[in-house]
Design an enzyme around this catalytic site. Structure first.
Site, PDB file in Angstrom:
ATOM      1  N   ASP A 164       0.852  -1.185   0.000  1.00  0.00           N
ATOM      2  CA  ASP A 164       0.000   0.000   0.000  1.00  0.00           C
ATOM      3  C   ASP A 164       0.893   1.241   0.000  1.00  0.00           C
ATOM      4  O   ASP A 164       1.906   1.291   0.713  1.00  0.00           O
ATOM      5  CB  ASP A 164      -0.866  -0.045   1.272  1.00  0.00           C
ATOM      6  CG  ASP A 164      -1.887   1.062   1.335  1.00  0.00           C
ATOM      7  OD1 ASP A 164      -3.056   0.789   1.025  1.00  0.00           O
ATOM      8  OD2 ASP A 164      -1.518   2.192   1.700  1.00  0.00           O
ATOM      9  N   ASN A 200      -1.971  13.410  -2.879  1.00  0.00           N
ATOM     10  CA  ASN A 200      -3.081  13.915  -3.707  1.00  0.00           C
ATOM     11  C   ASN A 200      -3.444  15.339  -3.303  1.00  0.00           C
ATOM     12  O   ASN A 200      -3.646  16.205  -4.152  1.00  0.00           O
ATOM     13  CB  ASN A 200      -4.316  13.021  -3.522  1.00  0.00           C
ATOM     14  CG  ASN A 200      -4.366  11.892  -4.531  1.00  0.00           C
ATOM     15  OD1 ASN A 200      -3.873  12.023  -5.638  1.00  0.00           O
ATOM     16  ND2 ASN A 200      -4.960  10.785  -4.142  1.00  0.00           N
ATOM     17  N   ASP A 252      -2.146  10.174  -9.938  1.00  0.00           N
ATOM     18  CA  ASP A 252      -2.269   9.115 -10.962  1.00  0.00           C
ATOM     19  C   ASP A 252      -0.908   8.783 -11.561  1.00  0.00           C
ATOM     20  O   ASP A 252      -0.576   7.616 -11.782  1.00  0.00           O
ATOM     21  CB  ASP A 252      -3.206   9.573 -12.096  1.00  0.00           C
ATOM     22  CG  ASP A 252      -4.664   9.485 -11.679  1.00  0.00           C
ATOM     23  OD1 ASP A 252      -4.926   8.990 -10.567  1.00  0.00           O
ATOM     24  OD2 ASP A 252      -5.527   9.893 -12.463  1.00  0.00           O
ATOM     25  N   GLU A 295      -4.944   2.651  -3.723  1.00  0.00           N
ATOM     26  CA  GLU A 295      -3.467   2.658  -3.768  1.00  0.00           C
ATOM     27  C   GLU A 295      -2.913   1.378  -3.164  1.00  0.00           C
ATOM     28  O   GLU A 295      -1.838   1.352  -2.595  1.00  0.00           O
ATOM     29  CB  GLU A 295      -2.886   3.887  -3.044  1.00  0.00           C
ATOM     30  CG  GLU A 295      -3.785   4.629  -2.111  1.00  0.00           C
ATOM     31  CD  GLU A 295      -4.183   3.843  -0.848  1.00  0.00           C
ATOM     32  OE1 GLU A 295      -5.162   3.072  -0.943  1.00  0.00           O
ATOM     33  OE2 GLU A 295      -3.530   4.000   0.199  1.00  0.00           O
TER      34      GLU A 295
HETATM   35  N1  LIG Z   1      -4.710  10.021  -7.717  1.00  0.00           N
HETATM   36  C1  LIG Z   1      -5.375   8.925  -7.299  1.00  0.00           C
HETATM   37  N2  LIG Z   1      -5.623   8.774  -5.988  1.00  0.00           N
HETATM   38  C2  LIG Z   1      -6.274   7.665  -5.593  1.00  0.00           C
HETATM   39  C3  LIG Z   1      -6.691   6.688  -6.491  1.00  0.00           C
HETATM   40  N3  LIG Z   1      -7.306   5.701  -5.798  1.00  0.00           N
HETATM   41  C4  LIG Z   1      -7.269   6.057  -4.498  1.00  0.00           C
HETATM   42  N4  LIG Z   1      -6.636   7.252  -4.356  1.00  0.00           N
HETATM   43  C5  LIG Z   1      -6.416   8.028  -3.156  1.00  0.00           C
HETATM   44  O1  LIG Z   1      -5.587   7.353  -2.250  1.00  0.00           O
HETATM   45  C6  LIG Z   1      -5.795   7.940  -0.957  1.00  0.00           C
HETATM   46  C7  LIG Z   1      -5.776   6.871   0.087  1.00  0.00           C
HETATM   47  O2  LIG Z   1      -5.821   7.504   1.323  1.00  0.00           O
HETATM   48  P1  LIG Z   1      -5.859   6.737   2.689  1.00  0.00           P
HETATM   49  O3  LIG Z   1      -6.643   5.469   2.565  1.00  0.00           O
HETATM   50  O4  LIG Z   1      -6.297   7.723   3.726  1.00  0.00           O
HETATM   51  O5  LIG Z   1      -4.407   6.273   2.943  1.00  0.00           O
HETATM   52  P2  LIG Z   1      -3.024   7.053   2.945  1.00  0.00           P
HETATM   53  O6  LIG Z   1      -3.185   8.523   2.875  1.00  0.00           O
HETATM   54  O7  LIG Z   1      -2.200   6.457   1.855  1.00  0.00           O
HETATM   55  O8  LIG Z   1      -2.451   6.699   4.337  1.00  0.00           O
HETATM   56  P3  LIG Z   1      -1.824   5.330   4.812  1.00  0.00           P
HETATM   57  O9  LIG Z   1      -2.374   4.244   3.928  1.00  0.00           O
HETATM   58  O10 LIG Z   1      -2.252   5.178   6.216  1.00  0.00           O
HETATM   59  O11 LIG Z   1      -0.348   5.473   4.661  1.00  0.00           O
HETATM   60  C8  LIG Z   1      -7.143   8.688  -1.031  1.00  0.00           C
HETATM   61  O12 LIG Z   1      -6.897  10.055  -1.005  1.00  0.00           O
HETATM   62  C9  LIG Z   1      -7.678   8.294  -2.389  1.00  0.00           C
HETATM   63  O13 LIG Z   1      -8.418   9.343  -2.996  1.00  0.00           O
HETATM   64  C10 LIG Z   1      -6.435   6.893  -7.886  1.00  0.00           C
HETATM   65  O14 LIG Z   1      -6.771   6.087  -8.754  1.00  0.00           O
HETATM   66  N5  LIG Z   1      -5.763   8.016  -8.242  1.00  0.00           N
END
Ligand SMILES: Nc1nc2c(ncn2[C@@H]2O[C@H](COP(=O)(O)OP(=O)(O)OP(=O)(O)O)[C@@H](O)[C@H]2O)c(=O)[nH]1
Length: 339
Positions: free
Chosen positions: A203, A211, A220, A246
């Protein structure tokens, strides 16, 4: 039902071998009645061979080798029939061409039928009146040309559909549906041959902040770059899937927990080393080896629990699951893939 739950390849083979055996059988009987022993033997051989292929595919579901064998039999019987009976048997060329294009990859089918046409030409060139021979040759070549175009188009279409159904459009990694199919396949193959197999759940760290800071488009781009980075480091036997957002899964067959742990560490390092390109994004990973009796999602759930432990250790880290234990809550309700 004969055709129920069959792959397209099995379906085609069962239809062609079944229909072929049934349609050649009357000729075989006729030849026997007319005491044309050689042709009777040839037709009987074709009937028995096709019926055997039908039975084999029906019972085992194995189609690839049989497709090659059936093509070979069709072309062989065609050439021998024409060499025995001459021009009167050339009309069998057309169904034989169609059958071979149905059964083989277009390039192999084209090469095989052209070879057979060359053999038929040497057999028939002095035998038939020139105009009739030219008409036969041109009509067969036209049939081959049209069938080849159709076969190539169909194949390209099929590959495109497969890509759409199994690949994640953003990163090009396998999608969740493909991952579930792979998990089921792994579980089935483990029941036949219990070789160690492991999976890595990874992850991206603090991706929300990325973002928020750089925008979704940059997010992306980073997702694509991380995928590329991981894919470059994977071995040929490893498969990468985007599980969601992610989060990615690497399924490693014939791989012990220790080997999978080493691979996971190499992936972590690879992504950390590319920090300039990735806006300092890192990954956290959980690794679990399959334990007999658990479902695909229970296995995945153990890797997920470890991945969260790695996050708890400060991220850019990995954690290895040594014990079978409970899946995390989010995996408990997922019904498929099961055992
Ligand atoms: N740009 C982009 N962002 C994505 C996509 N799919 C998911 N995300 C973003 O990935 C982020 C995941 O955030 P969280 O689940 O809070 O996790 P994190 O910020 O990575 O924190 P930890 O996992 O605890 O390290 C969210 O802001 C989603 O919008 C995508 O296809 N493109």
């Amino acid at each position: 039902m004969i055709f129920r739950d069959r792959s397209t390849e099995e379906w085609i083979l069962l239809s062609i071998s079944g229909l072929g055996a049934i349609s050649i059988l009357p000729f075989s009987v006729l030849r026997l009645i007319e005491e044309e022993w050689l042709l009777a033997a040839l037709d009987s051989f074709a009937v028995v061979a096709m019926a055997s292929i039908f039975l084999y595919v029906y019972l085992t579901g194995r189609a690839v080798l049989m497709a090659h064998l059936l093509s070979l039999i069709c072309l062989l019987v065609l050439v021998v029939t024409v060499s025995l009976k001459g021009a009167a048997q050339t009309y069998w060329t057309y169904p034989a061409v169609l059958v071979v294009f149905f059964l083989l990859r277009p390039a192999l089918a084209l090469a095989s039928v052209l070879l057979v046409i060359a053999a038929l030409t040497t057999l028939l060139v002095g035998e038939m009146p020139p105009l009739i021979f030219a008409a036969f040759l041109l009509s067969v070549l036209a049939t081959i040309g049209f069938t080849a175009i159709f076969a190539w188009r169909t194949r390209a279409h099929k590959e495109q559909l497969l890509r759409l159904a199994t690949k994640d459009p953003l990163t090009g990694a396998g999608n969740r549906r493909a991952m579930e199919e792979k998990l089921l396949e792994c579980l089935h193959s483990y029941q036949r041959t219990p070789l160690p197999m492991s999976l890595i759940l990874l992850d991206l760290d603090n991706f929300k902040a990325v973002n928020d800071k750089f925008g979704h488009e940059e997010g992306d781009r980073i997702l694509k770059a991380v995928t590329r980075c991981i894919q470059q480091r994977l071995r040929r036997i490893d498969q990468l899937y985007r599980f969601g957002g992610e989060e990615f899964v690497v399924i490693t067959e014939n791989t012990s927990l220790r080997e999978a742990g080493l691979l996971a560490e190499a992936l972590r390092q690879e992504v950390a080393d590319a920090s300039a390109e990735l806006n300092a994004v890192t990954i956290s990973l959980g690794v679990a080896q399959y334990h007999p009796g658990e479902t695909g999602y229970e296995w995945l759930g153990r890797a997920d629990r470890c991945m969260y432990q790695a996050k708890g250790q400060g991220r850019n880290s990995l954690c290895i699951c040594n014990q079978p234990d409970q899946a995390t809550e989010r995996y408990k309700d997922l019904g498929s893939p099961t055992k």
